[in-house]
Design a protein around this motif. Structure first.
Motif, short mmCIF file in Angstrom:
data_model
loop_
_atom_site.label_atom_id
_atom_site.label_comp_id
_atom_site.label_asym_id
_atom_site.label_seq_id
_atom_site.Cartn_x
_atom_site.Cartn_y
_atom_site.Cartn_z
N VAL A 65 0.85 -1.19 0.00
CA VAL A 65 0.00 0.00 0.00
C VAL A 65 0.89 1.24 0.00
N THR A 66 0.59 2.17 -0.90
CA THR A 66 1.37 3.40 -0.97
C THR A 66 0.78 4.48 -0.07
N PHE A 67 1.57 5.50 0.17
CA PHE A 67 1.09 6.63 0.96
C PHE A 67 -0.15 7.24 0.31
N ALA A 68 -0.14 7.35 -1.02
CA ALA A 68 -1.27 7.97 -1.73
C ALA A 68 -2.56 7.20 -1.48
N GLU A 69 -2.47 5.87 -1.40
CA GLU A 69 -3.67 5.05 -1.20
C GLU A 69 -4.32 5.27 0.16
N VAL A 70 -3.55 5.73 1.14
CA VAL A 70 -4.10 5.99 2.47
C VAL A 70 -4.09 7.48 2.79
N ASP A 71 -4.01 8.29 1.74
CA ASP A 71 -4.05 9.76 1.87
C ASP A 71 -2.98 10.33 2.79
N LEU A 72 -1.77 9.79 2.70
CA LEU A 72 -0.64 10.33 3.46
C LEU A 72 0.23 11.16 2.53
N ALA A 73 0.63 12.33 2.99
CA ALA A 73 1.58 13.14 2.23
C ALA A 73 2.98 12.56 2.41
N THR A 74 3.84 12.77 1.43
CA THR A 74 5.20 12.23 1.54
C THR A 74 5.98 12.88 2.67
N ASN A 75 5.54 14.03 3.13
CA ASN A 75 6.22 14.69 4.24
C ASN A 75 5.51 14.47 5.57
N SER A 76 4.66 13.45 5.64
CA SER A 76 3.97 13.13 6.89
C SER A 76 4.98 12.78 7.97
N SER A 77 4.67 13.15 9.19
CA SER A 77 5.58 12.85 10.29
C SER A 77 5.62 11.34 10.53
N ASP A 78 6.70 10.88 11.10
CA ASP A 78 6.85 9.45 11.42
C ASP A 78 5.72 8.98 12.33
N ARG A 79 5.34 9.84 13.26
CA ARG A 79 4.26 9.50 14.19
C ARG A 79 2.94 9.27 13.45
N VAL A 80 2.63 10.11 12.48
CA VAL A 80 1.40 9.96 11.70
C VAL A 80 1.46 8.69 10.86
N VAL A 81 2.59 8.45 10.22
CA VAL A 81 2.75 7.23 9.41
C VAL A 81 2.57 6.00 10.29
N TRP A 82 3.20 5.99 11.45
CA TRP A 82 3.09 4.87 12.40
C TRP A 82 1.63 4.66 12.80
N GLN A 83 0.93 5.75 13.09
CA GLN A 83 -0.46 5.65 13.53
C GLN A 83 -1.35 5.11 12.43
N VAL A 84 -1.14 5.55 11.20
CA VAL A 84 -1.93 5.04 10.08
C VAL A 84 -1.70 3.54 9.92
N ALA A 85 -0.46 3.10 10.04
CA ALA A 85 -0.16 1.67 9.95
C ALA A 85 -0.88 0.90 11.06
N GLN A 86 -0.83 1.41 12.27
CA GLN A 86 -1.50 0.74 13.39
C GLN A 86 -3.02 0.74 13.20
N ASP A 87 -3.58 1.88 12.84
CA ASP A 87 -5.03 1.99 12.70
C ASP A 87 -5.57 1.04 11.63
N ASN A 88 -4.77 0.77 10.62
CA ASN A 88 -5.20 -0.07 9.51
C ASN A 88 -4.62 -1.48 9.57
N GLN A 89 -4.02 -1.83 10.70
CA GLN A 89 -3.43 -3.15 10.93
C GLN A 89 -2.48 -3.53 9.80
N MET A 90 -1.59 -2.60 9.45
CA MET A 90 -0.63 -2.82 8.39
C MET A 90 0.76 -3.01 8.98
#
Length: 89
Positions: free
Chosen positions: A34-59
């Protein structure tokens, strides 16, 4: 299994997917990169946001430079304890 691919590893994810497909692994286990674009993440998203999206979506999070996360080591341990889904290459 869904794997969130860090934006700077997109090319590697394509190669990994090809290796898995050529080896017949994708017939045994469902893996989706899954790419950042598929989960509406900007390429400059903070590590904390990226981590949270992964956790929230069980990725599983496929990332590099895990030691450069801008959170403290103790915060990472808490995250790892609650969701063992960080793999660094």
């Amino acid at each position: 299994m869904n794997i969130l691919v860090d934006h700077n590893l997109a090319g590697y994810a394509v190669l990994i997917a090809e290796v898995l497909a050529n080896g017949g692994w994708l017939e045994l286990i469902s893996i989706r990169f899954v790419t950042f674009a598929e989960v509406d993440l900007a390429t400059n998203s903070s590590d904390r946001v990226v981590w949270q999206v992964a956790q929230d979506n069980q990725m599983i999070l496929l990332s590099c430079y895990a030691s450069n996360f801008r959170v403290s080591f103790s915060e990472l341990l808490v995250g790892w304890a609650s969701c063992p889904c960080l793999y660094s290459i």
